[in-house]
Design a protein around this motif. Structure first.
Motif, PDB file in Angstrom:
ATOM      1  N   ARG A  45      -6.280   9.202   7.563  1.00  0.00           N
ATOM      2  CA  ARG A  45      -7.197   8.161   7.094  1.00  0.00           C
ATOM      3  C   ARG A  45      -7.019   7.912   5.601  1.00  0.00           C
ATOM      4  O   ARG A  45      -7.025   8.835   4.805  1.00  0.00           O
ATOM      5  N   ILE A  46      -6.864   6.632   5.261  1.00  0.00           N
ATOM      6  CA  ILE A  46      -6.883   6.202   3.858  1.00  0.00           C
ATOM      7  C   ILE A  46      -7.956   5.120   3.770  1.00  0.00           C
ATOM      8  O   ILE A  46      -7.916   4.128   4.503  1.00  0.00           O
ATOM      9  N   GLY A  47      -8.922   5.307   2.890  1.00  0.00           N
ATOM     10  CA  GLY A  47     -10.023   4.362   2.745  1.00  0.00           C
ATOM     11  C   GLY A  47      -9.573   3.007   2.227  1.00  0.00           C
ATOM     12  O   GLY A  47      -8.443   2.817   1.767  1.00  0.00           O
ATOM     13  N   ARG A  48     -10.481   2.065   2.270  1.00  0.00           N
ATOM     14  CA  ARG A  48     -10.196   0.686   1.847  1.00  0.00           C
ATOM     15  C   ARG A  48      -9.935   0.603   0.346  1.00  0.00           C
ATOM     16  O   ARG A  48     -10.407   1.424  -0.416  1.00  0.00           O
ATOM     17  N   GLY A  49      -9.195  -0.416  -0.030  1.00  0.00           N
ATOM     18  CA  GLY A  49      -8.961  -0.688  -1.445  1.00  0.00           C
ATOM     19  C   GLY A  49      -7.935   0.216  -2.096  1.00  0.00           C
ATOM     20  O   GLY A  49      -8.016   0.495  -3.284  1.00  0.00           O
ATOM     21  N   ALA A  50      -6.945   0.676  -1.336  1.00  0.00           N
ATOM     22  CA  ALA A  50      -5.891   1.525  -1.896  1.00  0.00           C
ATOM     23  C   ALA A  50      -4.893   0.675  -2.676  1.00  0.00           C
ATOM     24  O   ALA A  50      -4.675  -0.497  -2.371  1.00  0.00           O
ATOM     25  N   HIS A  51      -4.294   1.294  -3.704  1.00  0.00           N
ATOM     26  CA  HIS A  51      -3.282   0.606  -4.502  1.00  0.00           C
ATOM     27  C   HIS A  51      -2.185   1.599  -4.852  1.00  0.00           C
ATOM     28  O   HIS A  51      -2.414   2.552  -5.584  1.00  0.00           O
ATOM     29  N   PHE A  52      -0.998   1.363  -4.305  1.00  0.00           N
ATOM     30  CA  PHE A  52       0.175   2.176  -4.613  1.00  0.00           C
ATOM     31  C   PHE A  52       1.023   1.376  -5.587  1.00  0.00           C
ATOM     32  O   PHE A  52       1.387   0.244  -5.309  1.00  0.00           O
ATOM     33  N   GLU A  53       1.351   1.985  -6.722  1.00  0.00           N
ATOM     34  CA  GLU A  53       2.110   1.262  -7.746  1.00  0.00           C
ATOM     35  C   GLU A  53       3.360   2.043  -8.134  1.00  0.00           C
ATOM     36  O   GLU A  53       3.270   3.202  -8.517  1.00  0.00           O
ATOM     37  N   HIS A  54       4.517   1.407  -8.016  1.00  0.00           N
ATOM     38  CA  HIS A  54       5.816   2.020  -8.357  1.00  0.00           C
ATOM     39  C   HIS A  54       6.060   3.309  -7.559  1.00  0.00           C
ATOM     40  O   HIS A  54       6.655   4.247  -8.072  1.00  0.00           O
ATOM     41  N   ASN A  55       5.604   3.389  -6.333  1.00  0.00           N
ATOM     42  CA  ASN A  55       5.614   4.668  -5.610  1.00  0.00           C
ATOM     43  C   ASN A  55       6.943   5.011  -4.958  1.00  0.00           C
ATOM     44  O   ASN A  55       7.034   5.059  -3.740  1.00  0.00           O
TER      45      ASN A  55
END
Length: 198
Positions: free
Chosen positions: A90-100
């Motif tokens: 589970r990953i909650g809402r509003g995730a942001h992955f940057e340069h991953n």
């Protein structure tokens, strides 16, 4: 970039994204909060096309949200970042992955408004006599090169500094840095040196 050229490129890109757009329209409630973190910071097809065209790591999150089996037939049309691996129930809402790039998210659960940079590892480890994976709270930021492992709990509103190595629980509202990680700030107040270790 010239606005006209940009419009042409996005239009052409949207042709390859037709199956993705259809899945987005059917399941937009799963993806809209993530869209608010990228590009135009708006929900909707226009921003979805921009994010899928410009951000490989958003593609990973989109495929994660719609599910492995639904993503399998269309993933080749818009490839994801190959070195961003998500093994999390589970990953909650509003995730942001940057340069991953070179990032491994092997957590028990990740809360809402999760922000993560590159070279981060969340993984299985041994702590307090048991094996397990981290549980990440809401509004957690993990900076470049941080490592978190074991059955630990990361509280809400926590920032993990670049290169930090975390193998102990972290309470709400803390900023931690170092190897091993130590608390340097608690809910907006400066912590005092090494006496504030985890």
């Amino acid at each position: 970039m010239n606005p006209f050229v940009q419009s042409v490129l996005l239009t052409v890109s949207s042709l390859r994204l037709i199956p993705h757009i259809l899945l987005y329209k059917a399941q937009h409630h799963l993806i809209d909060d993530d869209l608010l973190q990228v590009q135009d910071r708006k929900a909707g097809i226009s921003n979805f096309v921009k994010a899928m065209t410009r951000e490989r790591t958003f593609r990973n999150l989109f495929y994660y949200r719609i599910g492995e089996y639904k993503a399998a037939p269309i993933r080749w049309l818009c490839p994801q970042e190959r070195t961003l691996n998500i093994w999390c129930p589970r990953i909650g809402r509003g995730a942001h992955f940057e340069h991953n790039y070179a990032t491994y998210l092997n957590a028990e659960a990740i809360g809402e408004s999760f922000y993560c940079l590159q070279l981060v590892t969340l993984g299985t480890g041994h702590h307090a006599g048991k094996d397990g994976r981290p549980v990440i709270g809401n509004n957690v930021k993990i900076m470049t090169g941080a490592t978190l492992f074991g059955p630990i709990h990361i509280g809400n509103n926590v920032t993990i500094g670049a290169g930090a190595v975390v193998f102990e629980d972290i309470p709400d509202g803390c900023t931690v840095v170092g190897n091993p990680a130590r608390i340097v700030r608690r809910t907006g107040t400066q912590a005092l040196g090494k006496r504030n270790e985890l």
